[in-house]
Design a protein around this motif. Sequence first.
Motif, short mmCIF file in Angstrom:
data_model
loop_
_atom_site.label_atom_id
_atom_site.label_comp_id
_atom_site.label_asym_id
_atom_site.label_seq_id
_atom_site.Cartn_x
_atom_site.Cartn_y
_atom_site.Cartn_z
N VAL A 77 66.54 -49.40 -23.75
CA VAL A 77 67.70 -48.69 -23.21
C VAL A 77 67.75 -48.91 -21.70
O VAL A 77 66.74 -48.72 -20.99
N GLY A 78 68.92 -49.32 -21.21
CA GLY A 78 69.13 -49.50 -19.79
C GLY A 78 70.18 -48.55 -19.27
O GLY A 78 70.69 -47.68 -19.99
N ALA A 79 70.55 -48.71 -18.02
CA ALA A 79 71.51 -47.80 -17.40
C ALA A 79 72.91 -47.95 -17.99
O ALA A 79 73.67 -46.98 -18.05
N LYS A 80 73.25 -49.15 -18.49
CA LYS A 80 74.61 -49.37 -18.96
C LYS A 80 74.71 -49.75 -20.43
O LYS A 80 75.80 -49.98 -20.94
N GLY A 81 73.56 -49.86 -21.14
CA GLY A 81 73.62 -50.24 -22.54
C GLY A 81 72.25 -50.22 -23.18
O GLY A 81 71.23 -49.93 -22.54
N ALA A 82 72.23 -50.53 -24.50
CA ALA A 82 70.98 -50.55 -25.27
C ALA A 82 70.98 -51.74 -26.20
O ALA A 82 72.04 -52.22 -26.63
N ARG A 83 69.76 -52.22 -26.56
CA ARG A 83 69.60 -53.33 -27.47
C ARG A 83 68.49 -53.00 -28.45
O ARG A 83 67.54 -52.27 -28.12
N SER A 84 68.56 -53.56 -29.68
CA SER A 84 67.50 -53.42 -30.68
C SER A 84 67.15 -54.79 -31.22
O SER A 84 68.03 -55.63 -31.46
N TYR A 85 65.83 -55.03 -31.41
CA TYR A 85 65.35 -56.34 -31.85
C TYR A 85 64.37 -56.15 -33.00
O TYR A 85 63.55 -55.20 -33.01
N ALA A 86 64.41 -57.06 -33.96
CA ALA A 86 63.49 -57.04 -35.09
C ALA A 86 62.17 -57.67 -34.69
O ALA A 86 62.14 -58.66 -33.96
N ASN A 87 61.09 -57.06 -35.20
CA ASN A 87 59.75 -57.59 -34.99
C ASN A 87 59.44 -57.82 -33.51
O ASN A 87 58.85 -58.84 -33.12
N ILE A 88 59.87 -56.91 -32.66
CA ILE A 88 59.63 -56.91 -31.21
C ILE A 88 60.35 -58.06 -30.50
O ILE A 88 61.17 -57.84 -29.61
N ASN A 89 60.03 -59.30 -30.89
CA ASN A 89 60.61 -60.45 -30.17
C ASN A 89 61.48 -61.31 -31.08
O ASN A 89 61.70 -62.48 -30.81
N GLY A 90 61.98 -60.68 -32.17
CA GLY A 90 62.81 -61.44 -33.10
C GLY A 90 64.28 -61.38 -32.75
O GLY A 90 64.66 -61.17 -31.60
N GLU A 91 65.09 -61.54 -33.78
CA GLU A 91 66.53 -61.57 -33.54
C GLU A 91 67.05 -60.18 -33.19
O GLU A 91 66.48 -59.16 -33.54
N ARG A 92 68.18 -60.20 -32.49
CA ARG A 92 68.80 -58.94 -32.09
C ARG A 92 69.51 -58.32 -33.28
O ARG A 92 70.28 -58.97 -33.98
N ILE A 93 69.25 -57.01 -33.50
CA ILE A 93 69.87 -56.29 -34.62
C ILE A 93 71.10 -55.54 -34.17
O ILE A 93 72.13 -55.51 -34.84
N GLY A 94 71.01 -54.89 -33.03
CA GLY A 94 72.13 -54.07 -32.57
C GLY A 94 72.32 -54.19 -31.07
O GLY A 94 71.42 -54.55 -30.32
N LYS A 95 73.56 -53.90 -30.65
CA LYS A 95 73.90 -53.95 -29.23
C LYS A 95 74.99 -52.94 -28.97
O LYS A 95 75.91 -52.78 -29.77
N THR A 96 74.88 -52.24 -27.84
CA THR A 96 75.93 -51.31 -27.45
C THR A 96 75.97 -51.21 -25.93
O THR A 96 74.93 -51.35 -25.27
N ASP A 97 77.17 -51.05 -25.41
CA ASP A 97 77.38 -50.82 -23.98
C ASP A 97 78.36 -49.68 -23.83
O ASP A 97 79.41 -49.66 -24.49
N TRP A 98 78.02 -48.72 -23.00
CA TRP A 98 78.96 -47.64 -22.72
C TRP A 98 79.70 -47.97 -21.43
O TRP A 98 79.15 -48.53 -20.49
N GLY A 99 80.94 -47.63 -21.42
CA GLY A 99 81.80 -48.03 -20.30
C GLY A 99 81.53 -47.23 -19.03
O GLY A 99 80.68 -46.34 -18.96
N ILE A 100 82.34 -47.59 -18.02
CA ILE A 100 82.20 -46.93 -16.72
C ILE A 100 82.53 -45.46 -16.82
O ILE A 100 81.95 -44.63 -16.12
N ARG A 101 83.46 -45.09 -17.71
CA ARG A 101 83.86 -43.70 -17.83
C ARG A 101 82.71 -42.82 -18.30
O ARG A 101 82.63 -41.65 -17.95
N ALA A 102 81.79 -43.39 -19.09
CA ALA A 102 80.64 -42.61 -19.56
C ALA A 102 79.59 -42.45 -18.47
O ALA A 102 78.78 -41.51 -18.51
N GLY A 103 79.56 -43.36 -17.48
CA GLY A 103 78.58 -43.28 -16.41
C GLY A 103 77.33 -44.07 -16.74
O GLY A 103 77.28 -44.84 -17.71
N ASN A 104 76.30 -43.90 -15.94
CA ASN A 104 75.02 -44.57 -16.12
C ASN A 104 74.04 -43.65 -16.83
O ASN A 104 73.99 -42.45 -16.56
N ALA A 105 73.26 -44.22 -17.72
CA ALA A 105 72.26 -43.43 -18.44
C ALA A 105 71.15 -43.01 -17.50
O ALA A 105 70.72 -43.79 -16.63
N ILE A 106 70.70 -41.78 -17.66
CA ILE A 106 69.58 -41.29 -16.84
C ILE A 106 68.34 -41.02 -17.68
O ILE A 106 67.23 -41.00 -17.16
#
Length: 634
Positions: free
Chosen positions: A561-590
């Motif tokens: 999880v980062g300030a502007k989005g999140a990612r999920s990966y299989a088997n730690i370093n495998g293929e990406r399973i999910g991706k999401t980004d929240w817009g500017i209106r939502a702000g930065n994750a704390i």
Amino acid sequence: MWKLYEQDLLAKGVPSLVGSKSKSKTIRAYELVLPPGAPGGGGHSFADILTHRQPPVTCLAIHPSGHFFAVGHADGCLAFWAVDDDTSPLTVFTFDEDNVHLVNSVKLDAHLQTDGQAAQQLSFREPVIKMAWSSFPNSTDPRGGETTLTVLGGLDPTHGGNATVLWFPPFQPADPPSGTKIQPGELDPFFRTAMEDSLAPIDLVEYAVGGEIQDFLLIPKESPHYAGQYDPYAVLFLVATKGGDRVVRANSFPPSRTIQSGSQPAGGVQPSQSNEGGAVFAEYPDLPPFVPLALPFSPLGGAAGLRGGQLLSLEADAYERICEAGKSFSETALAVKLNGGQAFADQTKHDEIRLTKYQPHRLMITCNATLRVLFFDVSAQLLVGGELEALTGHFPNPLPGLTVELESVWGELLSRGKCTASDSPTIQAVHLATEALEVATVLDTGEVVVHRFNSPSASPKASRSNDIILLHSSSIETQSQLSPYFCLKKIGRVEACSISDIAAWGISGQPIATHGVSDPLKDGVFVLDGKTGTKVDATGSLLAASYRSESPNSPPILIAVGAKGARSYANINGERIGKTDWGIRAGNAITAQVVQRMASRALAVVTDKEEVLTYSLPHLELITRFKQLPLDGG
């Protein structure tokens, strides 16, 4: 209710005191008038020393026998009066001088000869703010034994802000000589002399608790009568800290005598040797006059209160292990017992109560500005009771056996030259190894201190690594079962830290790079079991399981999880399973956390615009978003 009480009194022949037309009558008036030249509480250096003065009364305390009482004044002096004699006080003194209501010609002449320097010698004494006169079951004589007078105020600027306890000898007068003629309403000189003798302090102890004491409350062992001043075992102080906050602190009472008498008082034993149920300290002369006591639920506000915290979900075996370790063997002797009332589970939410057993157990970890880490059990199961059965435990339930105290550790590092006095550390993060029962505390000055459960004293020999400082100090937290182990030397600010339940072991080969997310959050990376969704930590049980199986049944999942989005990966370093980004209106994750409800888990993200976003795992699909309750003060 008051009318019913009055009707009951009238039925018993007791006249009503409220609304009575009978006029009150003054029987005696006790007035302290200082003659010209008497210093009083202000001393000889004030301009009005050669005038009559009448210092205002600020508080009053009655001797347990009821025959005399103490009066506190605004100039810091204590006046003692016999109830049956209002002509003159028995004695008047301050903590520095006796008989300040009388003229001392030698000191007065010395002051008058140096009148030009008087303005430079003014020393304003605190007014006497509050007093409490206590007795104890420490004598076989029915008239009582030694007593203590607790005084708030009356000190000079050097000791201002502390509370003072005066020890007085017992008031046990013999029969007066026969043949003495006393006029009605007069006090027998024999008894007056006996009162004066019982007002000669035999010891004085100051409570210095690291701040300005603004109020105090004595806690009796049993009886709530006598204003709670009979046989107290603890005292609560309302303390103003240097940071401008106010906190509550508890200490043992009465303080042990610093001056040991040559013999026991007539007809009894020392006050601190009495009975069970309270802390006993004066029997051991090597102990301090008083020790801190734990409160049922430590206050979290103020400079000694909450500065950060976190919630942990625990598996059943880890929960049982931590709760057992959190018990304090000395809990009965070193805690204030403040129990009262009853609480019952809300039976209108029967379905939620029934499903509580499926919820994970939770642990709350808090840290405060006095470098203490506190642990509390906040599991929902604590709030479950029978339909007509009262709850029996505390919520949150403190775990004093796991308290981490860093003040003594920092003092050791200072004395050994491992840090500088200019540094003012605060707790940056706390990490708990649930199986090894070790706690790593990260300080914002760059040190990492590790405590372990029932740690033996570290060997005096130096560590093989220059970056590891073995600690020799003992925790001053008497209830804790965690001891300082070692400290990682300051290199720079700690950006990331984690503690493992398994011993250190070597790994050969090159590290494998994995995907992540830009601008990652602190504590925003999670490794989950691909089948159950539970967090995968470095525990001994998982290490053993990895040796038993050549390949896992389900690959682990990495959530970043980062300030502007999140990612999920299989088997730690495998293929990406999910991706999401929240817009500017939502702000930065704390902050972000994997939350659980029954057997389901989701990712919860809190943004700086007070909005909460929840996503499914592992595909990171938006479930819902809602506004967070606003926090006062930003």
